[in-house]
Design a protein around this motif. Structure first.
Motif, short mmCIF file in Angstrom:
data_model
loop_
_atom_site.label_atom_id
_atom_site.label_comp_id
_atom_site.label_asym_id
_atom_site.label_seq_id
_atom_site.Cartn_x
_atom_site.Cartn_y
_atom_site.Cartn_z
N ARG A 54 -14.81 -3.61 -14.95
CA ARG A 54 -15.10 -4.23 -13.66
C ARG A 54 -13.91 -5.01 -13.09
O ARG A 54 -13.62 -5.00 -11.91
N LEU A 55 -13.21 -5.69 -13.97
CA LEU A 55 -12.15 -6.60 -13.48
C LEU A 55 -10.76 -5.96 -13.55
O LEU A 55 -9.77 -6.65 -13.67
N SER A 90 -5.22 3.42 -4.70
CA SER A 90 -5.98 2.47 -3.90
C SER A 90 -5.81 1.07 -4.46
O SER A 90 -5.91 0.86 -5.66
N ARG A 136 0.82 -1.20 0.00
CA ARG A 136 0.00 0.00 0.00
C ARG A 136 0.86 1.25 0.00
O ARG A 136 2.00 1.25 0.43
N GLU A 170 -7.84 -1.41 -4.13
CA GLU A 170 -9.12 -1.98 -4.54
C GLU A 170 -9.75 -1.21 -5.69
O GLU A 170 -10.45 -1.78 -6.51
N PHE A 171 -9.56 0.09 -5.73
CA PHE A 171 -10.19 0.87 -6.78
C PHE A 171 -9.26 1.99 -7.23
O PHE A 171 -9.51 3.16 -6.98
N THR A 220 -8.76 -4.80 -11.43
CA THR A 220 -7.74 -5.20 -10.45
C THR A 220 -7.72 -6.71 -10.24
O THR A 220 -7.08 -7.21 -9.33
N PHE A 221 -8.44 -7.43 -11.07
CA PHE A 221 -8.51 -8.89 -10.97
C PHE A 221 -7.16 -9.50 -11.31
O PHE A 221 -6.44 -8.99 -12.17
N LYS A 240 -16.62 -6.80 -23.44
CA LYS A 240 -18.02 -6.49 -23.16
C LYS A 240 -18.18 -5.01 -22.79
O LYS A 240 -19.20 -4.38 -23.10
#
Lengths: 282, 786
Positions: free
Chosen positions: A173-174, A151, A147, A153-154, A176-177, A204
């Motif tokens: 959507r993905l 961020s 960290r 996560e986002f 950070t997958f 998509k």
């Protein structure tokens, strides 16, 4: 601006285009890169042995007083992890015992953040605006870990850069997958499922290209795309560009300077579209 | 100064090990001793009468009782000599039972030797005792309650009903706290505001309560019994006396609409507003951040109550006690970015759901998806959002969220039986009266429970997808829901930081205010006269908050009801001629009892007598009334007068923990070596480096300092200070050529008799290894000579 440059091992193997485009973009931005002499592995090859991993990173970082820039998220994460661990005086003393040059702290930067900063200060450098090009900003996992940068996560820094280049970041959507790379050896099927999911999600969302900041993500999304298309019987056809490549296009650099012909899924048609659009408008 | 010495047999408890005749004869030889006796049971009526008879006959002016622990019978013997006309503080006890006969049962000769030393030390200290008076000071019988949530309301009403005047100061425009905003409350599902509103009006109408709303405390001075409080009432821009609370006239013409904090952002209010219909006081309030100053409300108000030129008002009053009921604040759900709160409209917090469920809320009780306004048909509850989560710095359990979600799930299910509800939990915690039954009821209603910590929420085509590992089946799943409710945890209210700093309250690692003892003193602060109730000291459900409010009220009432306070004469005092105003003592004092106004001054009502200031004073300008420098020094000298044992250890034990641990070792009959000569001090922080150096100079082979475990000091940080001093001392010893290991500091709780014994034994072994004091100096000289 002058920065120390740490290319990382991928620059000598599967990610030559990453190295090439990094050097070209920095030159175009007026950033002088001083490559570290006799650099070694960032520590990634020895993650199971903390002391060795930190020691390897420290040897690189100790060579310069300049901020150290790397285009590879794996190197970036490992160097930052090491720098954080080396705040511990005991560990630092242990590591310094075997270093020729003493480690005494370092500032580490990712090429993404260097380019974003330079462009936001000097937007006129964008001579080939990527107008209307829909790009999926793909972060992967290591850019924001440990960290301290954006961020985990986002994150939003890639979106900012895309907007600076006048491209259109899609709602991805993905973003950070996990790319599947770390489990490719032991669990090939699971890794492929993951990679396929990411590619399909980007498609998509309407993306014409994906931008990455990590050579492992790049391999998974770009080099393995063809094989995935065959296995899954589905056409994907999404070029995957290093952030340095995409920025280079906007800076008006040519395909050879950016190594665009080294990508598995060719981004050349997209570049052509960009130029056509620009010609139409003028 | 004739001293009487009484050596107690305690039946065979002492006499079975020690040679009583020998001790009695030895006591007779000590200076100033007019009479020495051995008594079968000194604490019995016969024993006490004998002492009283001797006081008269031998004109004794001080008494030494060698018997059990002073922690047991000191009050008994103080009362006994007071009856005989002596000042009760002219008593000293030598602990020859718990710390001698019971722990050295197999070595009667050495034990008797140790008892002789302990009696000699007690007599030496007794010679320096001074009569002390318990002073009384008048106190204010008014109480300040900070915070008008349910805990503060409970405290204020109990005190007011008991006849004490209360100032209730609330930061917001209304009292009622979070409870006033909830829908029904567990475990009975009764309407929250219906049970709270009568209490709120009672506060408003109570003749003994002065309610000051929309106000802040700015400063508090003084100490227990006499706090001077200063604060400011913010401008509401409304004349409270004129406003009728009708709100229709002014708010209907106000052109500004902002999200209402009382609906947690899902409803709206005007710039002129009443928080909710049951607000107390029922008076409008103008939000200066939202108001554009158009003045329409001024014209509309028929009562002429809107005063846009209103200024804040200062207030000042004195109180005897303060109850801190500052409550909590909700965890900021945007910090868990993986759940998309703030990005996905259908991800809401548990507090927002409370407002949706509330018949008086923004949707009139309909549970709808904010994105579409449609009734939610599939709802996910995510537990532990911001609780039990190290990544956001909150490792604690917020304690109420499991029950709150069970309750909300039931309410939804009862209202919309077809709605599918799943609670995603790590552990379901339903400990409390009627709670488990409540959990079972939720299960029977058909609510689903999945043991998972959800890893992320994704929105796709307007629907939410939860991604998680079901830890009961081991499967990773992706499940669709309409609405996700984040059960956000409770955090300490950041706006209470100011109060905490003003009052000098300490905080636990979880950042909530720390209470004086985590078990035995649940509503007392470390500062005398200050009490803490409700969520200010950690997450609590409503019933516990009310219980704490009442408990704090009872404590404050007990403290102030006599109208005066009796002070233990244990305090520090300053030799004004010696003080150099360095202010070291001010920083060190855990009770904030010292101020330096050319020279230093000790507030004796606030001082608890730990003595850390006395130990720290660089010019010995501070001394203690009990446990004075001279008395302790006399004990040290007496302990080292005869060295009949190797190694000889002078041990300083803090009254609260380690002395208790040594006593416990006695009552548990844990045997350990006889080498230590114990000196009781109030706190490890009392141990002046001078005492240690004097002991070593006079031939002690080692000095032991024993304090409470770190973090458990009864004076907050006395043991930390002791540790610092010992570390410096060790350096000094090293420099003069002595082994730094001769000074040892240990920590043991009062329950750790075993640890005390083990540590002492280890120290004896270490000292044996080092040899008698000075061995290392001679070795050093010998080395230099060669």
């Amino acid at each position: 601006m002058k920065l120390a440059y740490y290319p990382g091992c991928v620059s000598r193997s599967t990610g030559k285009e990453m190295d090439l485009s990094t050097r070209a973009v920095c030159e175009a931005l007026g950033i002088t890169l001083e490559e570290l002499e006799d650099w070694n592995c960032c520590g990634a090859t020895h993650v199971s042995n903390e002391l060795v991993a930190v020691g390897l990173a420290a040897r690189n970082l100790a060579q310069t007083d300049l901020p150290v820039m790397t285009p590879c998220s794996i190197c970036y994460s490992n160097l930052r992890t090491a720098a954080q661990k080396l705040e511990d005086r005991k560990l630092r003393a242990t590591v310094n015992q075997v270093l020729a040059q003493e480690y005494s702290g370092a500032k580490i930067r990712h090429a993404l953040d260097v380019i974003q900063e330079a462009l936001s200060q000097n937007p006129d450098l964008v001579v080939v605006p990527l107008q209307g090009i829909k790009v999926a900003p793909y972060y992967g996992c290591l850019l924001t870990r440990p960290r301290g940068v954006d961020s985990p996560e986002f994150p939003t820094v890639l979106e900012k850069l895309l907007k600076d280049l006048q491209a259109e970041p899609v709602d991805f959507r993905l973003k950070t997958f996990c790319c599947g790379g770390p489990i490719f050896m032991p669990r090939q099927k699971a890794a492929e499922d993951t990679t396929f999911k990411i590619l399909m999600d980007a498609k998509k969302a309407g993306a014409e290209a994906i931008v990455t900041v990590c050579p492992l993500c790049h391999i998974m999304l770009d080099a393995k795309q063809k094989a995935l298309e065959i296995k899954r019987g589905e056409k994907i056809g999404l070029p995957v560009l290093y952030v340095t490549q995409l920025a280079g296009i906007a800076l008006g650099l040519g395909p050879d300077e950016l190594g665009l012909n080294m990508n598995a899924v060719s981004p050349i048609p997209m570049v052509e579209r960009i130029y056509e659009k620009m010609a139409e408008q003028s | 100064m004739p001293i009487g010495v009484y050596v107690c047999h305690c039946g065979l408890n002492i006499a079975g090990v020690l040679d009583m005749d020998e001790l009695k004869r030895y006591a007779e030889t000590l200076p100033d001793v007019a009479v020495a006796r051995d008594l079968p049971f000194s604490c019995s009526d016969i024993g006490q009468e004998q002492i009283q008879k001797d006081v008269a006959e031998f004109k004794l002016d001080r008494v030494v009782v060698a018997a059990c622990s002073p922690r047991l019978h000191e009050p008994t013997f103080r009362r006994a000599i007071a009856k005989a006309g002596l000042n009760p503080y002219m008593l000293e006890m030598a602990n020859i039972r718990e710390q001698c006969s019971w722990v050295h049962m197999d070595r009667p000769a050495q034990a008797t030797q140790k008892a002789r030393d302990l009696i000699r030390m007690a007599v030496a200290k007794a010679a320096l005792l001074r009569p002390l008076e318990r002073e009384t000071v008048p106190v204010s019988q008014e109480v300040l309650v900070i915070g008008g949530g349910v805990a503060g309301i409970a405290a204020a009403l109990d005190l007011a009903d008991a006849g004490m005047h209360v100032y209730l100061v609330e930061r917001r425009p209304t009292i009622g706290g979070y409870m006033a905003l909830l829908t029904d409350v567990f475990p009975t599902n009764d309407c929250s505001i219906c049970v709270l509103a009568p209490k709120m009006s009672e506060v408003f109408n109570h003749p003994n309560i002065t309610l000051i709303s929309y106000a802040e405390i700015l400063n508090v001075e003084g100490s227990v019994g006499n706090f001077m409080v200063q604060g400011q009432k913010r401008a509401r821009y409304i004349d409270e006396k004129l406003c009728k609370g009708c709100i229709d006239q002014c708010a209907s013409v106000c052109p500004v609409e902002v999200p209402s904090e009382y609906d947690f952002g899902i409803g709206k209010r005007k710039a002129i507003y009443v928080p909710y219909p049951q607000a107390v006081p029922l008076v409008a309030c103008v939000d200066p951040k939202a108001c554009i100053g158009c003045g329409r409300c001024v014209e509309a108000c028929q009562a002429d109550a809107v005063k846009l030129e209103q200024e804040p008002e200062e207030f000042k009053f004195n109180v005897g006690a303060i109850i801190v009921a500052t409550g909590w604040q909700p965890f900021d759900a945007t910090r868990k970015e993986e759940y998309g709160y703030g990005r996905y409209r259908d991800v809401i917090t548990s507090l927002q759901l409370e407002r949706l469920l509330n018949a008086a809320g923004p949707t009139k009780g309909e549970v709808v998806r904010p994105s579409s306004g449609q009734i939610a048909r599939s709802i996910a509850f995510l537990q532990c959002v911001g609780s039990r989560d190290a990544t956001v710095g909150n490792i604690y359990c917020s304690r109420i969220c499991c029950m709150a979600s069970l309750k909300n799930a039931q309410l939804v299910k009862e209202k919309y039986p077809d709605t599918d509800i799943t609670i995603y939990y790590i552990d379901l915690r339903a400990g409390g009266e009627g709670y488990e039954e409540f959990y079972v009821r939720a299960q029977k209603l058909g609510i689903n429970f999945v043991r998972a910590r959800v890893s992320r929420i994704e929105q796709e085509d307007g629907d939410l997808y939860l991604i998680f590992e079901d830890t009961n089946t081991g499967e990773v799943k992706r499940v669709k829901h309409d609405l996700a409710v984040l059960s956000i945890g409770l955090e300490p209210d950041r706006s209470a930081d100011v109060i905490g700093n003003i009052l000098g309250l300490s905080r636990r690692p979880d950042r909530f205010f720390e209470i004086a003892h985590p078990k035995m003193r649940p509503v007392e602060a470390h500062i005398d006269g200050v009490f803490i109730a409700g969520c200010a000291s950690g997450p609590k459900e409503i019933q516990t908050s009310i219980a704490q409010g009442s408990a704090a009220a009872a404590k404050a009432f007990k403290l102030l009801q006599k109208g005066e306070l009796e002070l233990e004469p244990t305090s520090a005092f300053v030799d004004r001629d010696k003080c150099i105003q360095c202010k070291l003592c001010v920083d060190i004092c855990p009770k904030k009892a010292i101020a330096v106004e050319s020279p230093a001054y000790v507030d004796e009502a606030a001082c608890k007598g730990c003595g850390s200031c006395a130990a720290s004073c660089p010019v010995n300008a501070i001394d203690m009334r009990l446990f004075s420098d001279a008395q302790i020094m006399a004990q040290v000298r007496a302990a080292t007068e005869k060295k009949d044992e190797f190694p000889l250890i002078v041990a300083f034990l803090c009254n609260w923990c380690s002395y208790g641990a040594a006593d416990l070792a006695g009552t548990s009959r844990i045997q350990y070596p006889t080498n230590a000569r114990n000196i009781r001090v109030m706190c490890a922080g009392r141990v002046d480096p001078d005492f240690v150096l004097e002991a070593l100079r006079r031939g002690a082979d080692g000095v032991l300092i024993a304090g409470c475990r770190i973090g458990e000091c009864h004076y907050v940080s006395g043991n930390d200070q002791a540790l610092q001093r010992v570390n410096v001392l060790k350096e000094v010893l090293g420099k003069i050529g002595l082994d730094p290991g001769r000074v040892k500091i240990i920590w043991c709780a009062a329950s750790e008799g075993e640890i005390f014994a083990r540590q002492l034994k280890r120290f004896v072994d270490e000292l044996k290894e080092m040899g008698p004091i000075g061995t290392e100096l001679r070795a050093g000289e010998a080395q230099e000579a060669t």
